[in-house]
Design an enzyme around this catalytic site. Structure first.
Site, PDB file in Angstrom:
ATOM      1  N   ASP A  68      -8.897  -4.945   1.851  1.00 47.21           N
ATOM      2  CA  ASP A  68      -7.665  -5.651   1.466  1.00 47.21           C
ATOM      3  C   ASP A  68      -7.718  -7.125   1.846  1.00 47.21           C
ATOM      4  O   ASP A  68      -6.827  -7.888   1.497  1.00 47.21           O
ATOM      5  CB  ASP A  68      -6.452  -5.023   2.166  1.00 47.21           C
ATOM      6  CG  ASP A  68      -6.152  -3.639   1.627  1.00 47.21           C
ATOM      7  OD1 ASP A  68      -6.385  -3.417   0.429  1.00 47.21           O
ATOM      8  OD2 ASP A  68      -5.695  -2.787   2.393  1.00 47.21           O
ATOM      9  N   ASP A  86       0.855  -1.178   0.000  1.00 44.00           N
ATOM     10  CA  ASP A  86       0.000   0.000   0.000  1.00 44.00           C
ATOM     11  C   ASP A  86       0.889   1.225   0.000  1.00 44.00           C
ATOM     12  O   ASP A  86       2.047   1.123   0.361  1.00 44.00           O
ATOM     13  CB  ASP A  86      -0.773   0.042   1.325  1.00 44.00           C
ATOM     14  CG  ASP A  86      -2.085  -0.647   1.175  1.00 44.00           C
ATOM     15  OD1 ASP A  86      -2.348  -1.107   0.074  1.00 44.00           O
ATOM     16  OD2 ASP A  86      -2.833  -0.737   2.160  1.00 44.00           O
ATOM     17  N   ASP A 106      -4.281  -2.575   4.929  1.00 45.65           N
ATOM     18  CA  ASP A 106      -4.795  -2.127   6.215  1.00 45.65           C
ATOM     19  C   ASP A 106      -6.315  -2.086   6.245  1.00 45.65           C
ATOM     20  O   ASP A 106      -6.915  -2.178   7.281  1.00 45.65           O
ATOM     21  CB  ASP A 106      -4.230  -0.750   6.584  1.00 45.65           C
ATOM     22  CG  ASP A 106      -4.433   0.253   5.461  1.00 45.65           C
ATOM     23  OD1 ASP A 106      -5.078  -0.115   4.456  1.00 45.65           O
ATOM     24  OD2 ASP A 106      -3.948   1.389   5.573  1.00 45.65           O
TER      25      ASP A 106
END
Length: 1168
Positions: free
Chosen positions: A793, A468, A789
Site C-alpha cells: 500500500d 481497505d 496496512d
C-alpha cells in the site's frame, strides 16, 4: 577501505587474539568494513577471512538457532564494544539560541531601534531646551517632572519587546521538547523480533546488539546491518541505500548482506546482527549528513530567501530529508518511469497544505495594507508638523532646537511603527501552532498518531476516503465458518469423525506447514476471552479451523521445523497464493498450496472425494463448484480460500524456479469460507462520513461478491442506488486505451460512481487515488485520504493527501509512508480525524475573525487619531499590550475550542473556499463599525460626556489623561466581549454554546479582564493610564457588553444581501499548480515572498515557523533511530528547498549523495 586494510585488520586481530581474552573474535571496524562490501565480493571476503557465516556466529559467541544467552553482563559488554543501536539526535537549540532567533524579527528590530532612539533622546537635555520658541505648536510647555519621565516610553517598548521575544522563544522551546518526547515514545514502541536463549522475543529496536539473531519477515524495515543465515525466498528493496529499484534476492551463498534501513518485500529468514547504530550503513550516512549539515546551514543562512529563522528541527529535518530523498523509489518506478517521479517529487514539494496556502496569501494581503497605512501615517504627521511649525507659525529652524524637533520626529516614527505592529496579526502563527499542536495532542487520545502536522488540517478538507476492508472496516479476527470437504458443503464446522482420516491428516499438514511459523493461536489473556491470534490473520483463521476439528498443528511443526522446509513460495500480491515444498521420507517432494479460491482452483486438475481418493476435476466441474459453493459463500461476505497439494517424484528433481509448471496440476483438499465480521461501530462512522460530504470507497483484494456483501453491511452501498462495483481487471480494461495507457478522461467516467474495487492490486489502488486527485471533473480538487496496512500500500499512501496506516496490523513500510497512524486500526478513528481537522480550520478562522476586527479598528484609530490630533489615542505601549495579550491569549483561547459533532454536518470547505468567508467579513466589518463609532465619539466628545479634561493636543511629555485612558479601556472591553462573539463563525446566534466545555477560554477572558484592571488603575506613566472612577469603569464595561447585542444585530442581516463584501485568503485555481505549470509557478511564489520580504516579515516568519514545526513533527518519522533515514519525500514541505542541493528529487543513488566533495571519509565515497 580496500581489502588491503581489511587484511591488515585481520592480521592485527590475529596477533591481538590473545589480548582480547574473553572478548570477541572480530573487531567493530572489521565488521563495519565487511558490511560495506556487496554481493559476491562479500561472499569471497567472508570465505577468505572467516570461513562462513556460521564461523562469524561462533566468533561473535552466538548460536544461529538459540541466539544470544541474553544475560545482562553479556549484553552490556556487547554494547560497550560494538556500540548501541541508537543514532544520537542533534542537540536541541538552547533557550538562548531561540531567544536570539526570535530577536531577528524585523518588526521587533524596528521597535527596538525606535525605543533606543527614544531613550537616548529623553536623556539628552540640550541647552536650547529652555528656548520657548522651539515648538509651541503643540501647546503648553512641560514642567521638569514630566521631562524626567521621558525615558519611560522607550523603556516600556523595550520591555514589551522582551515579553514578545520570551513568549516566542518559550513557545518554540516547549514545542520542540514536546515533539522530542513524542518521538522517543514512538521509538520505544518500535519493536523487532530476535531469538534469545532459544526463545523468540520482541525487543525495542534500540536494545538490539551485535550477535543477536533477528527474525526478518515480509514488511519489516531492517533495524541493523547483518548477515543472512537461513530463510526462504527473501527479497529486499535496497533502494533507500542504492537507489536501484529492483528487489535484491538474498541467499547465503550469493548475497548474504542485509543492510539497515532496507525493506523486506518478500519472504522471511534469520540474520545475525553485525553492525548497529552509528556503525550500520544508515548510521554512517547519518553521520555524514550530520557533518554536512553544519556547512549546509551556513550556506543556508546566507542564501535563504524565506528567512533566517531556521528552527532547531529544521537542520535535523534536513539531515533526514537528505536520506529521505534516497527512499522508497522502487514502488513508484513500477508505474511510470523517471520523468513521472521527478514531477511527482516536485509536486509534493510545491503543494502547501490548503491552510498554509491560504494563510500565505492572506499574509501578503495584510502585510501590504499595514505597510501602506503606517507609511502614510508617518508622512502625514511629519508634513503637518513641519508645515505648522515652519510655514504657518514661520518659526526659524534654530540649531539649539534641533534635538527637540528630532524628538518629535522620533515620536512620529514610533506612532508609524505602532500602526504597522497593530496591522500585523502576530498572533496568527501562534494560533495556528497552538491549534495544531493542541489537536495533535488530543488526537493521540482518539487513537490518531499524527506524523505530519499539516495532515491533521488537510483531513478536515477530505472529500474521499479509500479504505481497505480487512482490519479497517472489519475486526480482522478471521474464523472459518463454512467448508467444502470431500464433496460435501458444510454450513458450519464439520464433526471431525465425518471427514475421511486421510483427508483430515493432509488438511492439517497443509495448513500447519504451509503458513508462517510466526503465526500462532495463543490461549486467551483473560478468562472467557477469545484465543489470541498472532501473525497473519487469514492463517490464524485456518489454524483455528484445525483446532476446531479437534486436531493440533504444533506437533506437525515440531516434526517439520522451519529449517527443514525445502522451498517456500511466499505470498505476494502477484501470486495471491503461498506454497511450501517439503521432502518426504522417501526422498520425493510434496508441495502444499493455499490461496484465493478462484486462483488456486484454476490450477487444480484433481479433487479429493469422500473416500479421500483424488478424482478428476474438469473445468466444467470447476464452474459448477464456483456456482454452487464459492459464490454462495462469497455472497454471505465470506472470504474463500482453497487448500491444495501436489506430489513430485524424487528424480528428476523439478526445476523449482519455473513457477508456472510447479504451481499447476494441483489436487484440491478443501475450500473454506472465512468470516471477518464488520466492526460494530463502522456503519455509524460511514454514515457520519457520508453526511459530512465524504465519499467512502472500499478497495480490497477480496473477490467481488464478498466485497459487495461487506460493503452493503457497512453502508458503503445501498441497494437500489446508482453505483459501480468493479474488479481490478475490469477497472483496468475500462481506464486504459488501445495501447494500454491510462487515460484521465476514462478514469473520470468511472470514479464518481465507483464504490467498491475488488481483487485489486496495489497498482490499481495507486491508480485510483492518483486518478481521483488529478481529476478536474469536479470544480473543487478532490482531497483523498487512504488507509493501508501492507507494504504494497506504500505508493497509494504516499500519493494520497492523507495516508492512514494501521498501527497494529500495519507493516513498517506502510507506517513509513503514512501521515497518520491509527493506533487501534479502526475506521471510526478516521471520522475523529476529520472532526479534528475541521476544528483546526475553524479555530483559525475564529481567531482571524477576532484578530482582524482588533486590527482594523486599531489601525484606523491610530491612523485617523494621528492625522487629526497629531497623537495616536492608543499609545505604543497600549498597542503592544493589546497586541501581545489579545493576540497571544486569544489564540490560546480560540484555538483550544474542542470539536463538536456539528462539524460533521457540513460539507468540506475545499481548496477554493476563502479563509475569510462573507459571513466572517460581515462580522469583522460590522463589529469594526460599532467599535470605531464609539471610539471616535469618545475621542471627540468624550470629555464633555464625562466632564473631564480633553486629552487631545497634549504637549510632548504631558501626563496621561483620563480621557485617553477611558478610550483605551473601552477599546479593551469591546475586544473582550467580541472574543465571545468570535466563538461562532457561521452566523450562529448562541455564542455561549458550550463555553464551559472550554475552561481555557473562560480562564483567559477573566484573566485578561483582571490584568486590564491592574494596568488602568496602577499602570501610570509607562502605560499612559490614569486611574478611573467606578462609574467610568461601568460605562466602559457597558459599552463592551454592547458588542454582544450588536453581534445579534449583525447575525440578523442576511449575508446574501451583502454582495459587495470581498472574501480574503482565497486559493485560486492557479495556485492549484497543475503539473504543466510547475515550472512557471516557482517564479510566482517567490515573487509573493519577495513582496513580503519588503513588507511584513513577522507574519511570514510565523508561517515559516509553522512549516518548521511541521518539519519538527517530521522527526516523528524517525521512529527508531533509523527510520529517519527512510523518510518519505512527500514530507518535504514547502520549506525543503534547502534539501534540494542535498538530493535531487528523482532517484538518488547513494554514491552520488556521498561523493560530493564535502568532508567525507574516502571509504564511504568509494563504496556506493
Amino acid at each position: 577501505m580496500g581489502d588491503m586494510t581489511n587484511s591488515d585488520f585481520y592480521s592485527k586481530n590475529q596477533r591481538n587474539e590473545s589480548s582480547h581474552g574473553g572478548e570477541f573474535g572480530c573487531t567493530m571496524e572489521e565488521l563495519r568494513s565487511l558490511m560495506e562490501l556487496r554481493g559476491t565480493e562479500a561472499v569471497v571476503k567472508i570465505k577468505e577471512t572467516y570461513g562462513d557465516t556460521e564461523a562469524i556466529c561462533r566468533r561473535l559467541k552466538t548460536s544461529p538457532v538459540e541466539g544470544l544467552p541474553g544475560t545482562a553482563p553479556d549484553l552490556e559488554k556487547r554494547k560497550q564494544i560494538f556500540g548501541q543501536n541508537f543514532i544520537p539526535p542533534k542537540k536541541p537549540k538552547t533557550f538562548l539560541q531561540l531567544v536570539w532567533e526570535a530577536l531577528q524579527d524585523v518588526t521587533l528590530i524596528i521597535l527596538e531601534i525606535a525605543a533606543i532612539i527614544s531613550l537616548g533622546l529623553s536623556f539628552y537635555h540640550p541647552p536650547g531646551e529652555s528656548n520657548e520658541g522651539c515648538a509651541t505648536a503643540q501647546g503648553g510647555a512641560e514642567d521638569e517632572g514630566e521631562a524626567e519621565a521621558g525615558w519611560i516610553e522607550g523603556a516600556a517598548i523595550l520591555l514589551s519587546v522582551i515579553c514578545v521575544v520570551l513568549v516566542t522563544a518559550f513557545n518554540d522551546w516547549s514545542k520542540e521538547k514536546q515533539f522530542r518526547g513524542l518521538q522517543s515514545r514512538i521509538e520505544q514502541e518500535q519493536k523487532f523480533t530476535v531469538v534469545r536463549a532459544g526463545q523468540v522475543v520482541q525487543i525495542p529496536v534500540a536494545e538490539i546488539v551485535v550477535g543477536d539473531i533477528a527474525q526478518v519477515k515480509y514488511g519489516d524495515l531492517l533495524p541493523a546491518d547483518g548477515l543472512f543465515i537461513q530463510g526462504n525466498d527473501l527479497k529486499i528493496d535496497e533502494s533507500s541505500l542504492t537507489g536501484e529499484s529492483d528487489q535484491v534476492r538474498k541467499s547465503v551463498d550469493k548475497d548474504p548482506m542485509l543492510l539497515s534501513g532496507t525493506h523486506v518485500m518478500e519472504g522471511s529468514g534469520r540474520m545475525v546482527v553485525t553492525a548497529v547504530g552509528v556503525n550500520s550503513q544508515t548510521g554512517i550516512i547519518f553521520t555524514l549528513l550530520g557533518a554536512g549539515g553544519e556547512e549546509e546551514e551556513k550556506k543556508d543562512k546566507k542564501g535563504k530567501m524565506q528567512d533566517g529563522n531556521v528552527d532547531a528541527s529544521q537542520s535535523k529535518a534536513k539531515q533526514q530529508d537528505g536520506a529521505a530523498a534516497m527512499e522508497m523509489q522502487p514502488l513508484k518506478s513500477a508505474e511510470g518511469g523517471d520523468a513521472d517521479d521527478k514531477k511527482k517529487a516536485n509536486m509534493h514539494k510545491k503543494e502547501k497544505s490548503v491552510l498554509q496556502g491560504k494563510l500565505t496569501k492572506l499574509a501578503v494581503q495584510i502585510g501590504k495594507a499595514g505597510l501602506v497605512m503606517s507609511a502614510i501615517t508617518v508622512i502625514i504627521l511629519v508634513l503637518y508638523f513641519t508645515v505648522d511649525t515652519f510655514v504657518v507659525n514661520k518659526k526659524p529652524w534654530l540649531p539649539e532646537c534641533t534635538p527637540v524637533y528630532v524628538q518629535y520626529f522620533v515620536k512620529f516614527f514610533i506612532i508609524g511603527v505602532t500602526v504597522l505592529v497593530v496591522a500585523v496579526p502576530e498572533g496568527l502563527p501562534l494560533a495556528v501552532t497552538i491549534s495544531l499542536a493542541y489537536s495533535v495532542k488530543k488526537m493521540m487520545k482518539d487513537n490518531n498518531l499524527v506524523r505530519h502536522l499539516d495532515a491533521c488540517e488537510t483531513m478536515g478538507n477530505a472529500t474521499a476516503i479509500c479504505s481497505d476492508k480487512t482490519g479497517t472496516l472489519t475486526t480482522n479476527r478471521m474464523t472459518v465458518v463454512q467448508a467444502y470437504i470431500g464433496d460435501v458443503h458444510y454450513k458450519e464446522i464439520p464433526d471431525p469423525s465425518s471427514i475421511n482420516a486421510k483427508t483430515l491428516e493432509l488438511l492439517v499438514n497443509a495448513i500447519a506447514i504451509n503458513s508462517a511459523y510466526t503465526t500462532k493461536i495463543l490461549p486467551p489473556e483473560k478468562e472467557g476471552a477469545l484465543p489470541r491470534q498472532v501473525g497473519n490473520k487469514t492463517e490464524c483463521g485456518l489454524l483455528g479451523f484445525v483446532l476446531d476439528l479437534k486436531q493440533d498443528y504444533e506437533p506437525v511443526r515440531i516434526q517439520m521445523p522451519e529449517e527443514k522446509l525445502y522451498k517456500v513460495y511466499t505470498f505476494n500480491s502477484v501470486r495471491k497464493s503461498m506454497s511450501t515444498v517439503i521432502k518426504l521420507p522417501d526422498e520425493s517432494f510434496r508441495m502444499y498450496s493455499k490461496g484465493a479460491s478462484e486462483i488456486v482452483l484454476k490450477k487444480c486438475c484433481k479433487i479429493l472425494n469422500r473416500a479421500g481418493e483424488p478424482r478428476v476435476f474438469r473445468p466444467r466441474d470447476r464452474d459448477e463448484m464456483v456456482k454452487k459453493v464459492i459464490e454462495p459463500m462469497a455472497c454471505d461476505g465470506l472470504r474463500t480460500i482453497c487448500v491444495a497439494y501436489r506430489d513430485f517424484p524424487s528424480s528428476p528433481e523439478p526445476d523449482w524456479d519455473n513457477e508456472n509448471d510447479i504451481l499447476n496440476d494441483l489436487t484440491c483438499i478443501c475450500v473454506v469460507g472465512i468470516e471477518d465480521p464488520v466492526r460494530p461501530e463502522v456503519p455509524e462512522a460511514i454514515r457520519k462520513c457520508q453526511r459530512a460530504g465524504i465519499t467512502v470507497r472500499m478497495v480490497t483484494g477480496d473477490n467481488i461478491n464478498t466485497a459487495r456483501a461487506i460493503a452493503i453491511k457497512c453502508g458503503i452501498i445501498h441497494p437500489g442506488e446508482d453505483f459501480l462495483c468493479l474488479e481490478g481487471k475490469e477497472f483496468n480494461r475500462r481506464i486504459r486505451n488501445e495501447k494500454g495507457e491510462i487515460e484521465q478522461e476514462r478514469i473520470d467516467k468511472i470514479w464518481p460512481k465507483l464504490r467498491v474495487l475488488a481483487r485489486s492490486s496495489p497498482t490499481d489502488k495507486h491508480t485510483l487515488v492518483k486518478g481521483i486527485i488529478d481529476s478536474t471533473h469536479t470544480e473543487q480538487r478532490q482531497v483523498v485520504a487512504v488507509t493501508g496496512d501492507g507494504t504494497n500500500d506504500g505508493p497509494a499512501l504516499k500519493k494520497a493527501d492523507v495516508g492512514f496506516a494501521m498501527g497494529i496490523a500495519g507493516t513498517d513500510v506502510a507506517k513509513e509512508a503514512s501521515d497518520i497512524i491509527l493506533t487501534d486500526d479502526n475506521f471510526s478513528s478516521i471520522v475523529k480525524a476529520v472532526m479534528w481537522g475541521r476544528n483546526v480550520y475553524d479555530s483559525i478562522s475564529k481567531f482571524l475573525q477576532f484578530q482582524l476586527t482588533v486590527n482594523v479598528v486599531a489601525v484606523i484609530v491610530a491612523f485617523t487619531g494621528a492625522c487629526i490630533t497629531q497623537d495616536s489615542p492608543l499609545k505604543a505601549v497600549q498597542m503592544l499590550w493589546v497586541n501581545l495579550i489579545m493576540d497571544t491569549f486569544a489564540s490560546l483561547a480560540l484555538a483550544t475550542e474542542p470539536p463538536t459533532e456539528t462539524l460533521l454536518l457540513r460539507k468540506p470547505y475545499g481548496r477554493n473556499k476563502p479563509l475569510i468567508s462573507r459571513t466572517m467579513m460581515k462580522n469583522i466589518l460590522g463589529h469594526a463599525v460599532y467599535q470605531l463609532t464609539l471610539i471616535f465619539t469618545l475621542l471627540f466628545v468624550g470629555e464633555k460626556m464625562f466632564q473631564i479634561d480633553s486629552g487631545r493636543n497634549a504637549p510632548l511629555h504631558s501626563p496621561p489623561s483620563e480621557h485617553y485612558t477611558i478610550i483605551f479601556n473601552t477599546f479593551v472591553m469591546m475586544q473582550l466581549f467580541n472574543e465571545i462573539n468570535a466563538r461562532k463563525i457561521h452566523g450562529e446566534r448562541n455564542v455561549f454554546d458550550g463555553i464551559f466545555r472550554n475552561p481555557i477560554f473562560c480562564t483567559i477572558v477573566l484573566g485578561t479582564f483582571a490584568i486590564q484592571i491592574v494596568i488602568v488603575q496602577f499602570g501610570g506613566k509607562p502605560f499612559s493610564c490614569s486611574p478611573l472612577q467606578l462609574d467610568q469603569w461601568m460605562w466602559c464595561i457597558f459599552i463592551g457588553l454592547g458588542e454582544l447585542v450588536w453581534g445579534q444585530v449583525i447575525a440578523t442581516i442576511p449575508t446574501s444581501r451583502l454582495k459587495f463584501l470581498k472574501e480574503a485568503g482565497r486559493l485560486t485555481q492557479k495556485e492549484e499548480i497543475p503539473e504543466e505549470e510547475l515550472n512557471e509557478d516557482v517564479e510566482e511564489i517567490d515573487h509573493a515572498e519577495r513582496e513580503l520580504r519588503r513588507g511584513q516579515i513577522l507574519w511570514f516568519r510565523g508561517l515559516n515557523r509553522i512549516q518548521t514545526q511541521i518539519e519538527v513533527v517530521n522527526t516523528f518519522k524517525s521512529g527508531a533511530s533509523f527510520q529517519g533515514a527512510l523518510r518519505r519525500q512527500s514530507s518535504v514541505t514547502s520549506q525543503s528547498q534547502d534539501v534540494a542541493n542535498l538530493s535531487s528529487p528523482s532517484r538518488v543513488s547513494l554514491s552520488n549523495a556521498l561523493s560530493s566533495p564535502t568532508s567525507l571519509p574516502p571509504a564511504a565515497a568509494g563504496q556506493g
